[in-house]
Scaffold this motif. Structure first.
Motif, mmCIF file in Angstrom:
data_model
loop_
_atom_site.group_PDB
_atom_site.id
_atom_site.type_symbol
_atom_site.label_atom_id
_atom_site.label_comp_id
_atom_site.label_asym_id
_atom_site.label_seq_id
_atom_site.Cartn_x
_atom_site.Cartn_y
_atom_site.Cartn_z
ATOM 1 N N LEU A 114 0.825 -1.212 0.000
ATOM 2 C CA LEU A 114 0.000 0.000 0.000
ATOM 3 C C LEU A 114 0.857 1.259 0.000
ATOM 4 O O LEU A 114 0.576 2.212 -0.736
ATOM 5 N N GLY A 115 1.908 1.256 0.816
ATOM 6 C CA GLY A 115 2.774 2.435 0.884
ATOM 7 C C GLY A 115 3.306 2.800 -0.496
ATOM 8 O O GLY A 115 3.261 3.959 -0.919
ATOM 9 N N VAL A 116 3.777 1.791 -1.221
ATOM 10 C CA VAL A 116 4.335 2.027 -2.554
ATOM 11 C C VAL A 116 3.232 2.467 -3.516
ATOM 12 O O VAL A 116 3.389 3.428 -4.281
ATOM 13 N N SER A 117 2.095 1.780 -3.452
ATOM 14 C CA SER A 117 0.993 2.078 -4.364
ATOM 15 C C SER A 117 0.528 3.535 -4.211
ATOM 16 O O SER A 117 0.376 4.264 -5.196
ATOM 17 N N LEU A 118 0.320 3.963 -2.976
ATOM 18 C CA LEU A 118 -0.158 5.335 -2.736
ATOM 19 C C LEU A 118 0.900 6.370 -3.127
ATOM 20 O O LEU A 118 0.582 7.398 -3.731
ATOM 21 N N ALA A 119 2.163 6.078 -2.796
ATOM 22 C CA ALA A 119 3.221 7.048 -3.105
ATOM 23 C C ALA A 119 3.399 7.191 -4.619
ATOM 24 O O ALA A 119 3.710 8.284 -5.110
ATOM 25 N N CYS A 120 3.186 6.113 -5.365
ATOM 26 C CA CYS A 120 3.259 6.205 -6.836
ATOM 27 C C CYS A 120 2.175 7.149 -7.362
ATOM 28 O O CYS A 120 2.433 8.013 -8.203
ATOM 29 N N ALA A 121 0.951 6.982 -6.848
ATOM 30 C CA ALA A 121 -0.152 7.842 -7.291
ATOM 31 C C ALA A 121 0.131 9.298 -6.963
ATOM 32 O O ALA A 121 -0.094 10.208 -7.765
#
Ligand code: PGA
Ligand code: ZN
Length: 423
Positions: A114-121
């Protein structure tokens, strides 16, 4: 192009470790580097079917450390995503899901994914120089969510004798978000005064609500009614109530009953439903979350049949933001609303798919924080992006709660059509 991904261990609002991720992308044309940071919340009354939040389990932080998770981010996930286009959110999330390879993210940890997914967005929005809500929702992002503010905390969120977990106020007559926030905050302060006058503690629980030694839902709703009136509003007409029973926490599987240790009573599923009927009759209660256990599909069906046309029946632990479980609920006609917590499922794409699914079925979506939060405000932008009807971010108190509400005030200024839809 993603040129770097860096995770680190930070603290959440309860003082426990959680994950923060920095994603850096470089534009091909100018070579400019853009970095965005997002973080991951953590629940206390977690549902059994949530994606797995990995912890180190060694003596650091009583086993709650997340250095293993940081390692997954900085090595396996980083390697997999380097060079990808940061605007390709769905592709990025799919790669992460494949790399994990499990149904519940137990391999990498949903806190890593989730951390990576949100930071990408977030990085993508910055790269395009767009507000996050606009990037996520496009031109159709136009509606602000109505706040459901948790002003009395019980259950596992507070050390009091109140068995139900959350009692919320919902400013229903407000026509804008800022007005709703003001009304809610005013009632919150009157509630503090009333509790104080009656000699009760006004220290706050994990979500910023008061945690007085009240025992029953009736006692709480009487206080809420008084506080609303004191603030000059009409209960029901101006301010309605909502509750999160978090019934999975009260459920005893062996005896198939709900145990209320504070109240010192035991209730069957039927008695739970009768209690809710009584509360709806007596108070302007418009929403009941997790009224029954997370596996009690038949009980939920009964609940829906008996009171589904009078209140929102919200599945949190029941659905865990998981499209499979939501689909099951829709087929069984077991609820009419879904609580959305991005860390229950572990990627932005899956969370947005779940929201789309519930909107298509005519279910309400409520975008929600966790009891352990960070100062981030991603969920505020998400709520506007998907035109969600409600947001749950605790009381108008404690920085990690107000961070979400304050972000919505900023978004409101940017939207010309920010008026609420008529309820
Ligand atoms: P949690 O509680 O974040 O502790 O799971 C929030 C909720 O149940 O809605
Ligand atoms: Zn809940």
């Amino acid at each position: 192009q993603i040129v770097d991904i860096h995770g680190r261990e930070i603290l959440d609002s309860r003082g426990n470790p959680t994950i923060e991720v920095e994603v850096t992308a470089q534009t091909e044309t100018t070579g400019k580097k853009i970095t965005a940071i997002e973080s991951v919340p953590s629940g206390a009354s977690t549902g059994k079917f949530e994606a797995v939040e990995l912890r180190d389990g060694n003596p650091r932080y009583f086993g709650l450390g997340v250095l293993n998770v940081v390692d997954h981010i900085n090595n396996r996930i980083r390697k997999e995503l380097l060079g990808m286009n940061v605007l390709d959110q769905v592709k990025i999330d799919r790669r992460i899901i494949e790399l994990d390879g499990t149904d519940n993210k137990e391999n990498l940890g949903a806190n890593a994914t989730l951390g990576v997914s949100l930071a990408c967005a977030s990085c993508a929005a910055k790269a395009l120089d767009m507000p996050l809500f606009r990037y996520l929702g496009g031109t159709n992002a136009k509606r602000l969510p109505r706040p459901m503010m948790n002003v009395i905390n019980g259950g596992v969120h507070a050390a009091n004798l109140l068995d139900f977990q959350e009692f919320m106020i919902v400013p229903v007559s407000a026509s804008t978000f800022s007005e709703a926030l003001r009304m809610g905050a005013e009632v919150y302060h009157y509630l503090k005064l009333l509790l104080h006058e009656d000699g009760m503690l006004t220290a706050v629980g994990d979500e910023g609500g008061f945690a007085p030694d009240l025992h029953t839902a009736d006692e709480v709703f009487r206080y809420l009614t008084k506080a609303v009136e004191k603030a000059g509003y009409k209960p029901g007409e101006d301010i309605a109530f909502a509750m999160d029973a978090a019934a999975s926490e009260l459920y005893d599987e062996e005896r198939d009953v709900y145990i209320f240790p504070g109240e010192e009573v035991i209730r069957s599923a039927d008695e739970m439903i009768s209690l809710y009927e009584h509360l709806i009759d007596e108070y302007p209660l418009i929403s009941i979350e997790d009224g029954l256990n997370e596996e009690a599909w038949e009980g939920w069906q009964k609940l829906k049949q008996r009171i589904g046309d009078r209140v929102m029946l919200v599945g949190d632990d029941l659905f865990v933001t998981n499209s499979k479980r939501i689909r099951c609920g829709i087929e069984l006609d077991a609820a009419n609303a879904v609580l959305v917590k991005v860390n229950q499922i572990g990627t932005l794409t899956e969370a947005m798919d779940a929201i789309e699914l519930c909107h298509r079925a005519g279910y309400q979506s409520i975008i929600s924080h966790r009891s352990g939060e960070t100062e981030g405000s991603f969920i505020s932008d998400l709520a506007v992006a998907v035109n969600s009807g409600y947001i749950k971010s605790g009381a108008p108190c404690r920085g990690e709660r107000t961070a979400k509400y304050n972000e919505l005030l900023r978004i409101e200024e940017q939207l010309t059509l920010a008026k609420f839809e008529k309820r």
